[in-house]
Design a protein around this motif. Structure first.
Motif, PDB file in Angstrom:
ATOM      1  N   GLY A  68       0.824  -1.195   0.000  1.00 18.94           N
ATOM      2  CA  GLY A  68       0.000   0.000   0.000  1.00 18.94           C
ATOM      3  C   GLY A  68       0.860   1.247   0.000  1.00 18.94           C
ATOM      4  N   VAL A  69       0.181   2.400   0.011  1.00 22.96           N
ATOM      5  CA  VAL A  69       0.874   3.685   0.054  1.00 22.96           C
ATOM      6  C   VAL A  69       0.254   4.539   1.156  1.00 22.96           C
ATOM      7  N   ALA A  70       1.106   5.312   1.813  1.00 24.49           N
ATOM      8  CA  ALA A  70       0.668   6.267   2.838  1.00 24.49           C
ATOM      9  C   ALA A  70       1.504   7.540   2.654  1.00 24.49           C
ATOM     10  N   ASP A  71       0.840   8.701   2.540  1.00 21.07           N
ATOM     11  CA  ASP A  71       1.599   9.910   2.216  1.00 21.07           C
ATOM     12  C   ASP A  71       2.331  10.467   3.431  1.00 21.07           C
ATOM     13  N   ASP A  72       3.086  11.506   3.195  1.00 22.32           N
ATOM     14  CA  ASP A  72       3.959  12.051   4.238  1.00 22.32           C
ATOM     15  C   ASP A  72       3.201  12.608   5.430  1.00 22.32           C
ATOM     16  N   ALA A  73       1.914  12.890   5.254  1.00 26.56           N
ATOM     17  CA  ALA A  73       1.141  13.421   6.379  1.00 26.56           C
ATOM     18  C   ALA A  73       0.866  12.363   7.435  1.00 26.56           C
ATOM     19  N   CYS A  74       1.058  11.089   7.096  1.00 27.84           N
ATOM     20  CA  CYS A  74       0.818  10.002   8.056  1.00 27.84           C
ATOM     21  C   CYS A  74       2.003   9.905   9.010  1.00 27.84           C
ATOM     22  N   VAL A  75       1.740  10.278  10.274  1.00 34.05           N
ATOM     23  CA  VAL A  75       2.774  10.141  11.295  1.00 34.05           C
ATOM     24  C   VAL A  75       3.074   8.667  11.543  1.00 34.05           C
ATOM     25  N   ASP A  76       2.052   7.885  11.472  1.00 40.70           N
ATOM     26  CA  ASP A  76       2.208   6.445  11.675  1.00 40.70           C
ATOM     27  C   ASP A  76       1.138   5.745  10.849  1.00 40.70           C
ATOM     28  N   VAL A  77       1.368   4.481  10.581  1.00 37.04           N
ATOM     29  CA  VAL A  77       0.411   3.629   9.871  1.00 37.04           C
ATOM     30  C   VAL A  77       0.254   2.358  10.685  1.00 37.04           C
ATOM     31  N   GLU A  78      -0.977   1.943  10.882  1.00 39.89           N
ATOM     32  CA  GLU A  78      -1.232   0.747  11.682  1.00 39.89           C
ATOM     33  C   GLU A  78      -2.054  -0.263  10.892  1.00 39.89           C
ATOM     34  N   LEU A  79      -1.798  -1.514  11.202  1.00 37.39           N
ATOM     35  CA  LEU A  79      -2.631  -2.628  10.752  1.00 37.39           C
ATOM     36  C   LEU A  79      -2.718  -3.592  11.915  1.00 37.39           C
ATOM     37  N   ARG A  80      -3.896  -4.046  12.230  1.00 38.80           N
ATOM     38  CA  ARG A  80      -4.058  -4.889  13.408  1.00 38.80           C
ATOM     39  C   ARG A  80      -4.996  -6.048  13.079  1.00 38.80           C
ATOM     40  N   ARG A  81      -4.642  -7.208  13.584  1.00 44.15           N
ATOM     41  CA  ARG A  81      -5.533  -8.372  13.494  1.00 44.15           C
ATOM     42  C   ARG A  81      -5.994  -8.684  14.903  1.00 44.15           C
TER      43      ARG A  81
END
Length: 666
Positions: free
Chosen positions: A53-66
């Motif tokens: 995936g892609v996340a732009d520079d405004a994303c301080v963090d990216v999470e994925l959780r199961r």
């Protein structure tokens, strides 16, 4: 951002979030997308999947959780990737971008449907120690996706009791010690393992008792004993009626009356309505016009109740261009999760089965293609109890990925060591025996060219049989087959107009007797017993199942003789010198060990009555001797003239004779 750092992705399985109360979330559709999956929704034939995936520079963090568990991923610049563990069924993934100020933005969900059933894997091992046969499930493994301990075992097997004399069905341990059965024969012991979540799987092993001694029988090297005696009948469902599977079941007693014990169903998996069945759109379901899986189950049960078996014609080499995976790959190109499911040339263009553009070849270098196809085969063997497979265009898969078939055979024999695997490929190729197949086709060294093709001028219009060419083809196959059974046929789905149409009734009767007396597995095809004349790919209506009783009688007599004269299923082939060699085939079927009485076969193929002069080897002169000669086919005494080293046998036009000698005790 630059460099690589570990972040967390949030996986919401089945749309349910777990853990602490979530912060305020804005949907990605309501604002400029900050985070999105590059991967597309897909069927998955594995218990994990790499997602991107892609996340732009405004994303301080990216999470994925199961659930409550965070899954570590890698992020580099705007790109993130993760290998995500999956469970059976639908898995919904959502990536969450954490923005400055405590707000979050979610991606659109990514839905991955795992098509595999998450179950433990049963493995039954057998070994022999003296008079004991020990079988165990100790090599069984927990479920691959969501693991759980194995907690229960159960056993079954006809004629099997424990060392203490209890029925095997009473045992719940993972290992059991069996008494060696008193009677010689082939025995199958089946074990089932169940885990703490109630999921189960079954497997089986086979052993043989010979002369009072037991030994383990490896199906990869020794095929089931029923196979050598099999007589196959190819059944095309729509030619029997509608729906096709119940229509075959309704005629099963008529087929059995011929002496047939094995029904080979032409492809019954889903395919376009205008296709014969070799363009598959779903490998796991029955074609609607043929009935349902329950109709197939009823057919298999009816066959088993009559001591018969059912084979499926299966098509792993290629799919239909209307298969959902292919349509998706064509629409989205390299973005499609199925793009690499199909074989492509150096220019990226899909390859096809010959020049059939509606039949794209599958890419067997792709592990999910291999897993999908193994699961498809195992589904029909395990869940519908079919007894084996005729594997269409097996030579095509062999050319692209020769390692696939060994893995397939091992998996299928794990489920059922009694299965019959037939390759649509030449029996002259030793590869098929090496990878566990029991039989292959009566083909020459060329794809699709069988013994009768050149011998009958198949592409021409004049009837007649080139007997020397036929003899040469038979001998060449015998020399090369290396223990494989040869599937012998006059007609099948690919032979166009029926042999009866091309050659006439007399030649058809004589050639049929050759099928029943040569080594291998004789295969009849739909309508053979009524003398039906049609072309399979051009005939769309059910056959008229009336008449032809005289044809059925000839076929039934040939099959009965094959079963009555043991050498015809157990003896090796010895081609004999005969005069006239351009009109008559003569050969011996004899047991190299000398335990079975030999058979002498003579068949007139030119259509003229004659007295055939046959040269006999010394041992055959002894075993046939001066005894009375009786034709087992016609059950009549025959006046045979004996001369030094030869016999002179009277033959009617297109006539056949089978004589049985005596066991040579020298």
């Amino acid at each position: 951002m630059h460099g690589s750092r570990a972040v967390a992705l949030v996986l919401v399985a089945f749309g349910v979030a777990c853990g602490a109360p979530a912060p305020r979330i804005e949907r990605a559709e309501e604002v400029a997308p900050r985070v999105a999956f590059a991967s597309m929704d897909a069927d998955v034939w594995a218990f994990e999947r790499r997602v991107e995936g892609v996340a732009d520079d405004a994303c301080v963090d990216v999470e994925l959780r199961r659930g409550p568990s965070e899954i570590e991923v890698e992020r580099e610049g705007e790109r993130f990737v993760a290998t995500v563990p999956l469970g059976s069924g639908e898995n919904v993934l959502v990536a969450r971008c954490e923005l400055a100020g405590g707000t979050s933005v979610e991606s659109a969900p990514l839905r991955l449907l795992v098509r595999l059933e998450d179950r433990p894997r049963a493995v039954v091992r057998a070994r022999v120690e003296g008079d004991r046969v020990i079988v165990d499930l100790e090599s069984s493994t927990p479920a691959e996706g969501r693991s759980a301990p194995l907690v229960r075992a159960s056993w079954s097997g006809v004629g099997l009791v424990t060392e203490g004399g209890a029925p095997i069905e009473t045992v719940t341990d993972r290992a059991v010690v069996l008494q060696r059965p008193a009677n010689d024969g082939e025995y199958v012991v089946q074990g089932e393992i169940t885990d703490a979540m109630g999921r189960g799987d079954r497997a089986a092993a086979r052993f043989v008792v010979e002369g009072g001694a037991a030994r383990v029988s490896d199906p990869m090297r020794e095929h089931a004993r029923w196979i050598a005696d099999a007589v196959i009948y190819g059944a095309v469902p729509f030619l029997f009626g509608a729906p096709g599977l119940p229509a075959i079941t309704a005629r099963i007693d008529a087929v059995r009356a011929l002496g047939v014990d094995t029904i080979w169903l032409s492809p019954i998996t889903r395919s376009p309505d205008d296709d014969y069945g070799y363009a598959v759109t779903d490998y796991f379901d029955v074609r609607e016009s043929y009935g349902t899986t329950e109709d197939l189950r009823a057919l298999v049960e009816a066959a088993h109740a009559r001591g018969m078996r059912v084979l499926m014609d299966f098509v792993p080499n290629h799919a239909s261009d209307r298969h959902p995976y292919f349509e998706h790959a064509q629409r989205f190109g390299p973005r499609s999760p199925y793009y690499e499911f199909f074989d492509r040339d150096e220019g990226g263009e899909v390859t096809h089965y010959f020049d059939w553009e509606n039949l794209p070849n599958l890419e067997y270098a792709h592990p999910e293609v291999q897993r999908m196809m193994r699961e498809a085969f195992a589904h029909w063997a395990r869940d519908l109890d079919v007894d084996g497979f005729r594997i269409d265009a097996a030579w095509g898969v062999q050319q692209r990925e020769p390692g696939f078939f060994r893995a397939l055979s091992e998996e299928l024999y794990r489920v059922d060591p009694q299965l019959l695997l037939i390759a649509e490929a030449s029996a002259r190729d030793p590869y098929w025996r090496e990878v566990g197949f029991a039989a292959a086709y009566d083909w020459t060294d060329e794809v699709g060219h069988w013994a009768w093709r050149e011998a009958t001028g198949w592409s021409g219009t004049d009837p007649g049989i080139d007997v020397p060419a036929l003899r040469e083809a038979i001998v060449a196959t015998e020399r090369a087959r290396d223990g494989l059974e040869v599937v012998r046929f006059l007609d099948n789905n690919d032979t166009g107009a029926r042999f009866l149409t091309r050659q006439g009734r007399g030649a058809h009767d004589a050639a049929s007797m050759l099928l029943f007396t040569l080594p291998g597995l004789p295969a009849l095809f739909t309508g053979a017993e009524i003398g039906a004349e049609y072309e399979p790919y051009a005939h769309e209506e059910p056959l008229v199942w009336e008449g032809g009783e005289d044809v059925a009688r000839v076929l039934a007599r040939g099959i009965a003789t094959r079963r009555a004269v043991r050498a015809l299923t157990e003896g090796e082939l010895v081609m004999l010198e005969v005069d006239p060699a351009d009109a008559v085939l003569a050969f011996l079927r004899r047991d190299p060990e000398g335990d079975v009485a030999p058979a002498l076969v003579a068949i007139e193929l030119s259509g003229e009555a004659r007295r055939a002069r046959i040269t006999l080897p010394a041992d055959a002169q002894r075993t046939f001797g001066a005894r009375a000669w009786r034709d087992r086919l016609q059950d009549e005494a025959v006046s045979v003239e004996r001369r030094a080293g030869e016999v002179i046998v009277p033959l009617a036009a297109h006539g056949a004779r089978v004589f049985e000698g005596s066991v040579d005790r020298r």
